[in-house]
Write a protein that holds these residues in place. Structure first.
Motif, PDB file in Angstrom:
ATOM      1  N   LEU A  31       6.398  65.398  85.434  1.00  0.00           N
ATOM      2  CA  LEU A  31       7.216  65.093  84.439  1.00  0.00           C
ATOM      3  C   LEU A  31       7.873  66.095  84.052  1.00  0.00           C
ATOM      4  O   LEU A  31       7.589  67.364  84.423  1.00  0.00           O
ATOM      5  N   SER A  32       9.304  66.039  83.771  1.00  0.00           N
ATOM      6  CA  SER A  32      10.059  67.400  83.752  1.00  0.00           C
ATOM      7  C   SER A  32      11.344  67.050  82.636  1.00  0.00           C
ATOM      8  O   SER A  32      11.629  65.880  82.213  1.00  0.00           O
ATOM      9  N   CYS A  33      11.872  68.250  81.969  1.00  0.00           N
ATOM     10  CA  CYS A  33      12.845  68.217  81.183  1.00  0.00           C
ATOM     11  C   CYS A  33      13.397  69.634  81.357  1.00  0.00           C
ATOM     12  O   CYS A  33      12.946  70.489  81.717  1.00  0.00           O
ATOM     13  N   LEU A  34      14.890  69.610  80.936  1.00  0.00           N
ATOM     14  CA  LEU A  34      15.719  70.479  81.233  1.00  0.00           C
ATOM     15  C   LEU A  34      15.746  71.528  79.842  1.00  0.00           C
ATOM     16  O   LEU A  34      16.670  72.581  79.976  1.00  0.00           O
ATOM     17  N   ASN A  35      15.086  71.367  78.941  1.00  0.00           N
ATOM     18  CA  ASN A  35      15.205  72.379  77.813  1.00  0.00           C
ATOM     19  C   ASN A  35      14.019  72.002  76.804  1.00  0.00           C
ATOM     20  O   ASN A  35      13.109  70.914  77.199  1.00  0.00           O
ATOM     21  N   ALA A  36      13.777  73.019  75.976  1.00  0.00           N
ATOM     22  CA  ALA A  36      12.447  72.968  75.286  1.00  0.00           C
ATOM     23  C   ALA A  36      12.523  72.132  74.066  1.00  0.00           C
ATOM     24  O   ALA A  36      11.297  71.597  73.832  1.00  0.00           O
ATOM     25  N   GLN A  37      13.440  71.549  73.674  1.00  0.00           N
ATOM     26  CA  GLN A  37      13.588  70.619  72.519  1.00  0.00           C
ATOM     27  C   GLN A  37      13.169  69.228  73.079  1.00  0.00           C
ATOM     28  O   GLN A  37      12.393  68.529  72.563  1.00  0.00           O
ATOM     29  N   ASP A  38      13.667  68.882  74.284  1.00  0.00           N
ATOM     30  CA  ASP A  38      13.346  67.627  74.905  1.00  0.00           C
ATOM     31  C   ASP A  38      11.687  67.595  75.381  1.00  0.00           C
ATOM     32  O   ASP A  38      11.103  66.696  74.981  1.00  0.00           O
ATOM     33  N   ALA A  39      11.195  68.536  75.644  1.00  0.00           N
ATOM     34  CA  ALA A  39       9.760  68.893  75.872  1.00  0.00           C
ATOM     35  C   ALA A  39       9.072  68.571  74.589  1.00  0.00           C
ATOM     36  O   ALA A  39       7.979  68.043  74.787  1.00  0.00           O
ATOM     37  N   ASP A  41       9.970  66.847  72.360  1.00  0.00           N
ATOM     38  CA  ASP A  41       9.951  65.429  71.793  1.00  0.00           C
ATOM     39  C   ASP A  41       8.964  64.660  72.762  1.00  0.00           C
ATOM     40  O   ASP A  41       8.157  63.757  72.124  1.00  0.00           O
ATOM     41  N   ILE A  42       8.811  65.202  73.761  1.00  0.00           N
ATOM     42  CA  ILE A  42       7.881  64.531  74.643  1.00  0.00           C
ATOM     43  C   ILE A  42       6.578  64.755  74.119  1.00  0.00           C
ATOM     44  O   ILE A  42       5.448  63.918  74.285  1.00  0.00           O
ATOM     45  N   LEU A  43       6.080  65.988  74.170  1.00  0.00           N
ATOM     46  CA  LEU A  43       4.844  66.474  73.611  1.00  0.00           C
ATOM     47  C   LEU A  43       4.393  66.042  72.209  1.00  0.00           C
ATOM     48  O   LEU A  43       3.192  66.284  72.072  1.00  0.00           O
ATOM     49  N   ARG A  44       5.034  65.532  71.509  1.00  0.00           N
ATOM     50  CA  ARG A  44       5.025  65.034  70.110  1.00  0.00           C
ATOM     51  C   ARG A  44       4.270  63.626  70.289  1.00  0.00           C
ATOM     52  O   ARG A  44       3.825  63.028  69.293  1.00  0.00           O
ATOM     53  N   THR A  45       4.419  62.899  71.313  1.00  0.00           N
ATOM     54  CA  THR A  45       3.886  61.455  71.756  1.00  0.00           C
ATOM     55  C   THR A  45       2.673  61.616  72.040  1.00  0.00           C
ATOM     56  O   THR A  45       1.828  62.780  72.427  1.00  0.00           O
ATOM     57  N   ASP A  46       2.080  60.422  72.575  1.00  0.00           N
ATOM     58  CA  ASP A  46       0.706  60.403  73.148  1.00  0.00           C
ATOM     59  C   ASP A  46       0.682  60.522  74.790  1.00  0.00           C
ATOM     60  O   ASP A  46      -0.248  60.155  75.470  1.00  0.00           O
ATOM     61  N   GLU A  47       1.953  60.934  75.194  1.00  0.00           N
ATOM     62  CA  GLU A  47       2.277  61.063  76.760  1.00  0.00           C
ATOM     63  C   GLU A  47       0.907  61.954  77.317  1.00  0.00           C
ATOM     64  O   GLU A  47       0.901  63.123  76.538  1.00  0.00           O
ATOM     65  N   VAL A  48       0.488  61.537  78.198  1.00  0.00           N
ATOM     66  CA  VAL A  48      -0.592  62.400  78.850  1.00  0.00           C
ATOM     67  C   VAL A  48       0.014  63.551  79.663  1.00  0.00           C
ATOM     68  O   VAL A  48       0.672  63.246  80.497  1.00  0.00           O
ATOM     69  N   ILE A  49      -0.287  64.706  79.254  1.00  0.00           N
ATOM     70  CA  ILE A  49       0.182  65.951  79.783  1.00  0.00           C
ATOM     71  C   ILE A  49      -1.119  66.894  79.950  1.00  0.00           C
ATOM     72  O   ILE A  49      -1.830  67.251  78.866  1.00  0.00           O
ATOM     73  N   ALA A  66       9.260  78.599  72.321  1.00  0.00           N
ATOM     74  CA  ALA A  66       8.592  77.166  72.536  1.00  0.00           C
ATOM     75  C   ALA A  66       7.319  77.170  72.486  1.00  0.00           C
ATOM     76  O   ALA A  66       6.669  76.121  72.065  1.00  0.00           O
ATOM     77  N   ILE A  67       6.493  78.085  73.134  1.00  0.00           N
ATOM     78  CA  ILE A  67       5.147  77.894  73.318  1.00  0.00           C
ATOM     79  C   ILE A  67       4.589  78.002  71.892  1.00  0.00           C
ATOM     80  O   ILE A  67       3.582  77.070  71.804  1.00  0.00           O
ATOM     81  N   PRO A  68       4.824  78.783  71.032  1.00  0.00           N
ATOM     82  CA  PRO A  68       3.994  78.610  69.586  1.00  0.00           C
ATOM     83  C   PRO A  68       4.280  77.304  68.733  1.00  0.00           C
ATOM     84  O   PRO A  68       3.406  76.759  68.176  1.00  0.00           O
ATOM     85  N   ARG A  69       5.476  76.661  69.193  1.00  0.00           N
ATOM     86  CA  ARG A  69       5.829  75.355  68.664  1.00  0.00           C
ATOM     87  C   ARG A  69       4.876  74.311  69.284  1.00  0.00           C
ATOM     88  O   ARG A  69       4.459  73.471  68.671  1.00  0.00           O
ATOM     89  N   ILE A  70       4.795  74.431  70.458  1.00  0.00           N
ATOM     90  CA  ILE A  70       3.970  73.586  71.278  1.00  0.00           C
ATOM     91  C   ILE A  70       2.578  73.578  70.947  1.00  0.00           C
ATOM     92  O   ILE A  70       1.743  72.569  70.649  1.00  0.00           O
TER      93      ILE A  70
END
Length: 120
Positions: A31-39, A41-49, A66-70
């Motif tokens: 799965l991919s995205c072009l910026n950290a904000q979109d990432a 948004d994805i990571l806040r969901t239950d999407e399997v990563i 971004a890493i500390p936010r993740i």
């Protein structure tokens, strides 16, 4: 055994294309995205990563921010994050690890090394 799912975060579509092609050839789901904000948004969901590959030098929000936010997301605190950067100077690996990255790999990416990191 299910495929490992990798989220690739990079502002350069060519890098995403190359990483996806390489990882898919090795049976990873990407799965991919072009910026950290979109990432985020994805990571806040239950999407399997299973693992995040993040470019450290991006506009708006770089990997160091971004890493500390993740890692602060309750469902992602234990998700491995591999910092990917063209910055390969003395001390850059340590800077990435201090930001919360699990590991670090420099560009151009050594595919064998990346596969070792993803297997861990």
């Amino acid at each position: 055994m299910p495929k490992k799912r990798v989220l690739i975060i990079d502002d350069d579509a060519r890098n995403i294309f190359a990483l996806k092609a390489t990882l898919r050839a090795k049976s990873f789901d990407c799965l991919s995205c072009l910026n950290a904000q979109d990432a985020l948004d994805i990571l806040r969901t239950d999407e399997v990563i299973d693992t995040v590959l993040i470019d450290m030098m991006m506009p708006d929000m770089d990997g160091y921010e971004a890493i500390p936010r993740i890692k602060s997301l309750p469902n992602r605190a234990q998700t491995p994050i591999i910092a990917v950067t063209a910055q390969a100077m003395v001390g850059d690996r340590e800077k990435c690890l201090r930001a919360g990255a699990t590991d670090y790999i420099a560009k151009p990416i050594d595919v064998d090394r990346l596969l070792q990191l993803l297997a861990a």
